[in-house]
Scaffold this motif. Structure first.
Motif, PDB file in Angstrom:
ATOM      1  N   PRO A   1      38.214  43.149  48.897  1.00 38.22           N
ATOM      2  CA  PRO A   1      37.293  42.358  47.863  1.00 38.22           C
ATOM      3  C   PRO A   1      35.696  42.704  47.861  1.00 38.22           C
ATOM      4  O   PRO A   1      35.835  41.235  49.053  1.00 38.22           O
ATOM      5  CB  PRO A   1      37.960  41.925  46.534  1.00 38.22           C
ATOM      6  CG  PRO A   1      39.357  42.083  46.755  1.00 38.22           C
ATOM      7  CD  PRO A   1      39.647  41.793  48.979  1.00 38.22           C
ATOM      8  N   ARG A   2      35.193  43.353  47.428  1.00 39.35           N
ATOM      9  CA  ARG A   2      33.718  42.558  47.531  1.00 39.35           C
ATOM     10  C   ARG A   2      33.389  40.767  46.370  1.00 39.35           C
ATOM     11  O   ARG A   2      32.673  40.213  46.737  1.00 39.35           O
ATOM     12  CB  ARG A   2      32.552  43.466  47.861  1.00 39.35           C
ATOM     13  CG  ARG A   2      32.694  43.693  49.467  1.00 39.35           C
ATOM     14  CD  ARG A   2      31.303  45.190  49.278  1.00 39.35           C
ATOM     15  NE  ARG A   2      30.894  45.964  48.703  1.00 39.35           N
ATOM     16  CZ  ARG A   2      31.302  47.198  48.817  1.00 39.35           C
ATOM     17  NH1 ARG A   2      30.755  47.812  49.981  1.00 39.35           N
ATOM     18  NH2 ARG A   2      30.825  47.977  47.371  1.00 39.35           N
ATOM     19  N   ASP A   3      33.255  41.419  45.447  1.00 35.81           N
ATOM     20  CA  ASP A   3      32.837  40.976  44.783  1.00 35.81           C
ATOM     21  C   ASP A   3      33.347  41.336  43.103  1.00 35.81           C
ATOM     22  O   ASP A   3      32.661  41.926  42.326  1.00 35.81           O
ATOM     23  CB  ASP A   3      31.332  41.046  44.393  1.00 35.81           C
ATOM     24  CG  ASP A   3      30.005  39.811  42.850  1.00 35.81           C
ATOM     25  OD1 ASP A   3      31.146  38.975  42.098  1.00 35.81           O
ATOM     26  OD2 ASP A   3      28.977  39.994  43.104  1.00 35.81           O
ATOM     27  N   MET A   4      34.122  40.494  42.407  1.00 26.39           N
ATOM     28  CA  MET A   4      35.164  41.645  41.496  1.00 26.39           C
ATOM     29  C   MET A   4      34.811  40.231  40.117  1.00 26.39           C
ATOM     30  O   MET A   4      34.648  39.092  40.336  1.00 26.39           O
ATOM     31  CB  MET A   4      36.936  40.356  41.656  1.00 26.39           C
ATOM     32  CG  MET A   4      38.137  41.718  42.423  1.00 26.39           C
ATOM     33  SD  MET A   4      39.424  41.493  42.980  1.00 26.39           S
ATOM     34  CE  MET A   4      39.895  39.124  42.996  1.00 26.39           C
TER      35      MET A   4
ATOM     36  N   ILE B   1      46.489  47.147  34.473  1.00 25.62           N
ATOM     37  CA  ILE B   1      45.479  45.802  34.488  1.00 25.62           C
ATOM     38  C   ILE B   1      44.563  46.808  35.460  1.00 25.62           C
ATOM     39  O   ILE B   1      44.929  47.431  36.614  1.00 25.62           O
ATOM     40  CB  ILE B   1      46.048  44.742  35.487  1.00 25.62           C
ATOM     41  CG1 ILE B   1      47.087  44.446  33.914  1.00 25.62           C
ATOM     42  CG2 ILE B   1      44.508  44.847  35.126  1.00 25.62           C
ATOM     43  CD1 ILE B   1      47.954  43.169  34.432  1.00 25.62           C
ATOM     44  N   TYR B   2      42.994  46.157  35.070  1.00 24.90           N
ATOM     45  CA  TYR B   2      41.615  47.991  35.870  1.00 24.90           C
ATOM     46  C   TYR B   2      41.212  46.179  36.339  1.00 24.90           C
ATOM     47  O   TYR B   2      40.576  45.457  35.273  1.00 24.90           O
ATOM     48  CB  TYR B   2      40.940  48.780  34.838  1.00 24.90           C
ATOM     49  CG  TYR B   2      41.815  49.956  33.996  1.00 24.90           C
ATOM     50  CD1 TYR B   2      41.331  50.520  34.680  1.00 24.90           C
ATOM     51  CD2 TYR B   2      43.036  50.028  33.989  1.00 24.90           C
ATOM     52  CE1 TYR B   2      41.963  52.042  34.528  1.00 24.90           C
ATOM     53  CE2 TYR B   2      43.588  51.022  32.856  1.00 24.90           C
ATOM     54  CZ  TYR B   2      42.928  51.631  33.671  1.00 24.90           C
ATOM     55  OH  TYR B   2      43.951  53.105  33.103  1.00 24.90           O
ATOM     56  N   VAL B   3      41.011  46.441  37.535  1.00 25.00           N
ATOM     57  CA  VAL B   3      39.897  45.116  37.914  1.00 25.00           C
ATOM     58  C   VAL B   3      38.557  45.944  38.730  1.00 25.00           C
ATOM     59  O   VAL B   3      38.151  46.378  39.142  1.00 25.00           O
ATOM     60  CB  VAL B   3      40.300  44.750  38.998  1.00 25.00           C
ATOM     61  CG1 VAL B   3      39.576  43.352  39.309  1.00 25.00           C
ATOM     62  CG2 VAL B   3      41.845  43.556  38.731  1.00 25.00           C
ATOM     63  N   GLY B   4      37.274  45.152  38.251  1.00 19.03           N
ATOM     64  CA  GLY B   4      35.748  45.712  38.713  1.00 19.03           C
ATOM     65  C   GLY B   4      36.050  45.089  39.351  1.00 19.03           C
ATOM     66  O   GLY B   4      35.140  44.190  39.993  1.00 19.03           O
TER      67      GLY B   4
ATOM     68  N   ASP C   1      36.194  37.420  47.183  1.00 18.73           N
ATOM     69  CA  ASP C   1      36.914  38.000  47.802  1.00 18.73           C
ATOM     70  C   ASP C   1      38.268  38.746  48.097  1.00 18.73           C
ATOM     71  O   ASP C   1      38.546  39.247  49.951  1.00 18.73           O
ATOM     72  CB  ASP C   1      36.072  38.129  49.573  1.00 18.73           C
ATOM     73  CG  ASP C   1      36.163  36.855  50.185  1.00 18.73           C
ATOM     74  OD1 ASP C   1      36.255  36.094  50.178  1.00 18.73           O
ATOM     75  OD2 ASP C   1      35.522  36.981  51.338  1.00 18.73           O
ATOM     76  N   LYS C   2      39.359  37.849  47.533  1.00 15.67           N
ATOM     77  CA  LYS C   2      40.718  37.717  48.347  1.00 15.67           C
ATOM     78  C   LYS C   2      41.238  38.863  46.953  1.00 15.67           C
ATOM     79  O   LYS C   2      40.572  38.677  45.214  1.00 15.67           O
ATOM     80  CB  LYS C   2      41.193  35.806  47.879  1.00 15.67           C
ATOM     81  CG  LYS C   2      40.531  35.274  48.505  1.00 15.67           C
ATOM     82  CD  LYS C   2      41.103  34.090  49.140  1.00 15.67           C
ATOM     83  CE  LYS C   2      40.837  33.392  49.818  1.00 15.67           C
ATOM     84  NZ  LYS C   2      41.397  31.691  50.112  1.00 15.67           N
ATOM     85  N   PRO C   3      42.231  39.060  46.808  1.00 17.50           N
ATOM     86  CA  PRO C   3      42.923  40.366  45.958  1.00 17.50           C
ATOM     87  C   PRO C   3      43.317  39.337  45.148  1.00 17.50           C
ATOM     88  O   PRO C   3      44.420  40.266  45.032  1.00 17.50           O
ATOM     89  CB  PRO C   3      43.021  41.567  46.834  1.00 17.50           C
ATOM     90  CG  PRO C   3      43.894  40.232  47.898  1.00 17.50           C
ATOM     91  CD  PRO C   3      43.144  39.558  48.168  1.00 17.50           C
ATOM     92  N   LEU C   4      43.216  38.533  44.216  1.00 17.54           N
ATOM     93  CA  LEU C   4      44.714  37.766  43.691  1.00 17.54           C
ATOM     94  C   LEU C   4      43.971  37.562  42.359  1.00 17.54           C
ATOM     95  O   LEU C   4      42.579  37.076  41.446  1.00 17.54           O
ATOM     96  CB  LEU C   4      44.274  36.084  43.613  1.00 17.54           C
ATOM     97  CG  LEU C   4      44.689  35.859  45.882  1.00 17.54           C
ATOM     98  CD1 LEU C   4      44.661  34.607  45.736  1.00 17.54           C
ATOM     99  CD2 LEU C   4      45.897  36.125  45.502  1.00 17.54           C
ATOM    100  N   ILE C   5      44.831  37.935  41.028  1.00 20.21           N
ATOM    101  CA  ILE C   5      44.902  38.085  39.872  1.00 20.21           C
ATOM    102  C   ILE C   5      45.792  36.828  39.254  1.00 20.21           C
ATOM    103  O   ILE C   5      46.871  37.469  40.396  1.00 20.21           O
ATOM    104  CB  ILE C   5      45.439  39.410  39.713  1.00 20.21           C
ATOM    105  CG1 ILE C   5      44.292  40.113  40.274  1.00 20.21           C
ATOM    106  CG2 ILE C   5      44.789  39.479  37.817  1.00 20.21           C
ATOM    107  CD1 ILE C   5      43.163  40.466  39.914  1.00 20.21           C
ATOM    108  N   TYR C   6      45.604  35.795  38.323  1.00 20.21           N
ATOM    109  CA  TYR C   6      46.275  35.042  37.727  1.00 20.21           C
ATOM    110  C   TYR C   6      46.400  35.283  36.361  1.00 20.21           C
ATOM    111  O   TYR C   6      45.311  35.823  35.744  1.00 20.21           O
ATOM    112  CB  TYR C   6      45.381  33.440  37.847  1.00 20.21           C
ATOM    113  CG  TYR C   6      45.053  33.364  39.292  1.00 20.21           C
ATOM    114  CD1 TYR C   6      45.960  33.002  40.447  1.00 20.21           C
ATOM    115  CD2 TYR C   6      43.568  34.105  39.827  1.00 20.21           C
ATOM    116  CE1 TYR C   6      45.348  32.845  41.380  1.00 20.21           C
ATOM    117  CE2 TYR C   6      43.194  33.160  41.116  1.00 20.21           C
ATOM    118  CZ  TYR C   6      43.628  32.778  41.784  1.00 20.21           C
ATOM    119  OH  TYR C   6      44.165  32.236  43.516  1.00 20.21           O
TER     120      TYR C   6
END
Length: 331
Positions: free
Chosen positions: A90-93, A104-107, A64-69
């Protein structure tokens, strides 16, 4: 005498579970097998090859954290941490992809209760030009399914049309959903079913847009993509056996699949496509990425040789059985 032999058996049995040392150390060629070294990444749930930075793969935790690596496949080290702003919590990336626009698209599309959320979200932001820790401004899209809420873990963006697709996750088989031609950040985006798919934990389009790979926990298949739909039954993509098999993407040149899994120090395994040409930049005598041109069992997730490990295991078993025979003769 028997006590001493039993001690030898214990030592031999312990040797069977010792890890085989990696065959390579330090920096390796890009787009080969690698291990995600960042201790923050314990639930890598999606994987996407960077369009702007060769050899770098974007991933995220199932969290639930808005982090992309951004992880460099040459070393397994994180080279950029992106913090999304402009979106809710976020709930469940579960999935990530790079579109033809360089975004970049994140679901944020997971729903383990299979219908507890009446909507889910997609986040979108331009891929950064520089690899460094930074905050990125993201757009947020509300997504609903035409046939009601459901769980999903696979989001794919077509590399030519930019259309977004989602595959639902059900043990008995799910559906492939197509989004609108253009996503709207001001209204609801309704995704409509266009076909049936097997149990899916992730998926990706090939860079030329002509194929679609879908994976589950135990297998993966590559399908022909024609006229906006899956065409035919597909062929095996040779998925390796992994712990919690969660992610898949193509290499930037489309010559291989990259299979990932959840867990601390999780491995990403390269599997060459059967009809793929030689890896870009290959010259006679030049090193290939670990795993290139080999079966998925030939190279472990950290670049070590699984064949060597098998030989060690087989030798240990023979040793233990031989000692046990000596024990029986001495009884």
């Amino acid at each position: 005498m028997r006590t001493g032999i039993r001690a030898v058996i214990a030592v031999a049995a312990a040797a069977l579970v010792l890890p085989v040392a990696p065959a390579h150390a330090g920096e390796r060629p890009a787009d080969g097998d690698f291990t995600i070294a960042d201790p923050r990444i314990t639930e890598s749930s999606g994987l996407a090859a960077s369009a702007a930075h060769p050899g770098v793969y974007w991933t995220h935790n199932d969290q639930d954290k808005p982090l992309i690596y951004g992880v460099d496949s040459r070393t397994g080290e994180t080279v950029a941490t992106l913090t999304m702003e402009g979106v809710g919590t976020p709930r469940d990336m579960e999935a990530i992809a790079v579109g033809p626009d360089g975004d970049i698209y994140v679901g944020d599309i997971g729903d383990n209760l299979d219908g507890s959320w009446d909507h889910v979200w997609i986040y979108r932001f331009p891929e950064p030009k520089a690899l460094k820790d930074q905050t990125v401004r993201a757009k947020q899209y509300v997504v609903k399914y035409a046939d009601g809420p459901r769980n999903a873990e696979a989001l794919m963006v077509h590399p030519k049309t930019g259309r977004v697709y989602i595959a639902s996750k059900r043990e008995g088989g799910g559906s492939l959903y197509a989004g609108p031609e253009k996503l709207s950040s001001s209204g609801t985006n309704t995704f409509r079913p266009i076909g049936e798919v097997p149990w899916v934990t992730d998926g990706a389009f090939s860079p030329d847009g002509e194929r679609l790979v879908l994976r589950s926990y135990f297998s993966a298949r590559e399908y022909v993509w024609k006229d906006g739909r899956i065409d035919g039954d597909g062929v095996s993509a040779g998925a390796p056996l992994q712990g919690q098999a969660e992610s898949v993407t193509y290499t930037r040149d489309g010559s291989a699949f990259m299979f990932g899994s959840e867990g601390a120090n999780s491995g990403v395994v390269r599997v060459d496509r059967p009809d793929a040409p030689a890896a870009s930049g290959d010259t006679p005598g030049a090193p290939r990425p670990s795993g290139a041109g080999e079966s998925p069992a030939a190279t472990g997730p950290q670049g070590g040789s699984a064949t060597t490990g098998f030989l060690v295991l087989a030798g240990g078993i023979v040793l233990v059985l031989g000692i046990k025979r000596l024990l029986r003769r001495g009884d």
